[in-house]
Design an enzyme around this catalytic site. Structure first.
Site, PDB file in Angstrom:
ATOM      1  CG  HIS A 184      30.367  56.646  34.801  1.00 13.00           C
ATOM      2  ND1 HIS A 184      29.109  57.202  34.821  1.00 13.00           N
ATOM      3  CD2 HIS A 184      30.207  55.357  35.207  1.00 13.00           C
ATOM      4  CE1 HIS A 184      28.231  56.310  35.244  1.00 13.00           C
ATOM      5  NE2 HIS A 184      28.873  55.169  35.471  1.00 13.00           N
ATOM      6  CG  ASP A 214      27.987  60.256  33.720  1.00 15.32           C
ATOM      7  OD1 ASP A 214      29.040  59.910  33.146  1.00 15.32           O
ATOM      8  OD2 ASP A 214      27.368  59.517  34.510  1.00 15.32           O
ATOM      9  N   GLY A 306      26.815  48.406  36.485  1.00 18.38           N
ATOM     10  CA  GLY A 306      26.522  47.777  35.196  1.00 18.38           C
ATOM     11  C   GLY A 306      25.249  48.302  34.571  1.00 18.38           C
ATOM     12  CG  ASN A 307      21.255  48.306  36.196  1.00 16.04           C
ATOM     13  OD1 ASN A 307      21.389  47.652  37.211  1.00 16.04           O
ATOM     14  ND2 ASN A 307      20.436  47.950  35.221  1.00 16.04           N
ATOM     15  CB  SER A 308      26.181  53.215  34.575  1.00 14.08           C
ATOM     16  OG  SER A 308      26.199  53.447  35.955  1.00 14.08           O
ATOM     17  CG  LEU A 368      50.366  68.769  23.275  1.00 16.17           C
ATOM     18  CD1 LEU A 368      49.492  69.353  24.379  1.00 16.17           C
ATOM     19  CD2 LEU A 368      50.398  69.699  22.085  1.00 16.17           C
ATOM     20  N   GLY A 369      54.595  67.386  24.401  1.00 19.43           N
ATOM     21  CA  GLY A 369      55.887  67.660  25.009  1.00 19.43           C
ATOM     22  C   GLY A 369      55.791  68.659  26.144  1.00 19.43           C
TER      23      GLY A 369
END
Length: 466
Positions: A184, A214, A306-308, A368-369
């Protein structure tokens, strides 16, 4: 009459006649029994004898008490020395078995043992300055610039956004420095950069990711780094999270609130804590059913935004967890979570082997469309559909139409990378330019259920639908 050989004299008076009984040259005493009613002579007092006896008893008690105290002290010293010797031998065996050498962190984290007569008491030194000094060069700040798209009354609007997180240097190959972080933190990144311990900032690219766990690995090109930065950084040492115990001291390092690296301390509050984590992209609308239960390390060391992606360390300076602020949120205080390193390490090693990919400029990206809808758990369970992107329409003259994709097909992978939502699909397509041929894995409905099929699609230029 009683005879006595003692050379002393005794004169006894007759109570009635006053006659005297005298002792001459012979040693003979003349003693008469006192008459009834006469007062008996007083005996000499025994106070002196009692005093001497008390002093002797006191001296004897003191001697035996001293001998007993000396015996207890000697015995406790022998036991303490034996315990310390066994602890030292066990530590030496551990160091020999894992092949590691002692470091300043080991000395700071050493335990002192005291014997209180009954129990062995262990106290741990709380000074972590040497541990932080040794590990800080292996922790980095990660900056993410992304484009956020929102819909309003059928119209899509895009705006630029930015976020910050942390990362841990986990390896190096011939051309790249590899950093692990949370998925994330780098999700939907248009531009990634890494700031090292010396303050230098360098561009980074996505190596690989696992949104369910994650986790993500990003790469920094070595030829983009200065020699001074290379000498200022270090590769983190991995620990073993399966050996953790509740109450064990831990240290968290990360880019809290984007202000730069900071340190917090605490203990392991709980192990194998099961928590349901949203597996759908954070950029899309979360669904209650799209949750995967993983287990985490719980700690009271402060883990803030911010520690993630930062490091959770044991007292030896080894990484035993990857912090994630997203898990705990802001609902409570004193409860932070980290992904156990023993669970994450096999995934990290796999992601490190992936090919580094560079995002293509938006105007040159292939499309892709198709238009699609996320197949969330609710629809999957209700209709028996596989998770992925349900194709709701295919534009004529596009690569998707040429490849035979039709309404009702469900895209589950692109070039082997799992696709669970439209955001996943868009993110994967951002690495491919127009004219590139990719392989889609789709699930097509049949009377017997959904059947897997691989389809090659040549991406076209940008069109009004995606």
């Amino acid at each position: 009459m009683y005879e006595n050989n003692y050379p002393n004299n005794y004169n006894g008076a007759n109570a009635e006649s006053g006659s005297e009984a005298s002792q001459g040259g012979s040693n003979a005493y003349y003693y008469e029994q006192p008459k009834p009613g006469a007062q008996k002579p007083k005996k000499q007092s025994g106070t002196g004898k009692k005093l001497v006896l008390g002093i002797c008893c006191g001296l004897l008690f003191g001697i035996f008490a001293g001998l007993g105290f000396e015996a207890v002290t000697t015995a406790s010293g022998v036991v303490k020395e034996s315990l310390l010797k066994e602890s030292g031998e066990a530590q030496n065996e551990l160091s020999e078995s894992d092949g590691t050498e002692s470091s300043p962190a080991d000395e700071i984290a050493s335990t002192f043992q005291d014997w209180d007569g009954t129990n062995l008491v262990q106290t741990t030194v709380t000074d972590v300055t040497e541990v932080v000094k040794a590990v800080m060069p292996s922790v980095v700040s990660v900056n993410n610039k992304y484009v956020e798209t929102t819909s309003f009354w059928g119209q899509e609007f895009s705006s630029e956004g930015s976020s910050t997180g942390s990362g841990i240097i986990v390896g190096k190959n011939d051309t790249e420095l590899l950093v692990v972080t949370n998925y994330h933190v780098v999700e939907a990144a248009e531009e990634l950069s890494v700031q090292f311990a010396d303050g230098k900032q360098v561009q980074a690219q996505m190596k690989g990711s696992d949104s369910d766990k994650d986790l993500a690995v990003i790469a920094v090109q070595l030829n983009d780094m200065e020699s001074s930065t290379m000498s200022a950084i270090a590769i983190a040492q991995m620990g073993d999270s399966t050996q953790l115990t509740v109450g064990e001291p831990v240290i968290a390092i990360g880019n809290a609130l984007g202000y730069g690296q900071s340190v917090t301390t605490g203990v392991v509050s709980a192990l194998n804590r099961p928590i349901a984590v949203n597996t759908v992209s954070a950029q899309s609308q979360p669904q209650q059913d799209d949750m995967e239960v993983n287990t985490f390390i719980q700690t009271d060391a402060a883990i803030n935004p911010g520690n993630s992606g930062g490091a959770l360390l044991n007292s030896r300076g080894q990484v035993i967890g990857i912090n994630s602020n997203k898990i705990g949120g802001s609902a409570v205080e004193g409860m932070g979570y980290a992904i156990p390193i023993s669970d994450a390490q096999p995934i990290i090693e796999d992601l490190m082997t992936k090919q580094t990919r560079l995002r293509v400029e938006e105007e040159n990206r292939g499309f892709l469309g198709i238009t699609g809808i996320d197949v969330v758990s609710e629809y999957s369970q209700l209709y028996g559909m596989p998770k992925g992107v349900y194709i709701s329409s295919v534009s004529e003259g596009t690569g998707a139409a040429a490849a035979g994709l039709i309404r009702g097909d469900i895209i589950t992978a692109l070039n082997g990378e799992e696709i669970k939502s439209m955001d996943d699909l868009k993110d994967e397509l951002s690495y491919y330019s127009a004219g590139t041929t990719v392989e889609l894995t789709i699930m097509q409905g049949s009377p017997t259920g959904y059947q897997a099929k691989n389809v090659s699609v040549t991406l076209g230029e940008a069109v009004s639908t995606q």
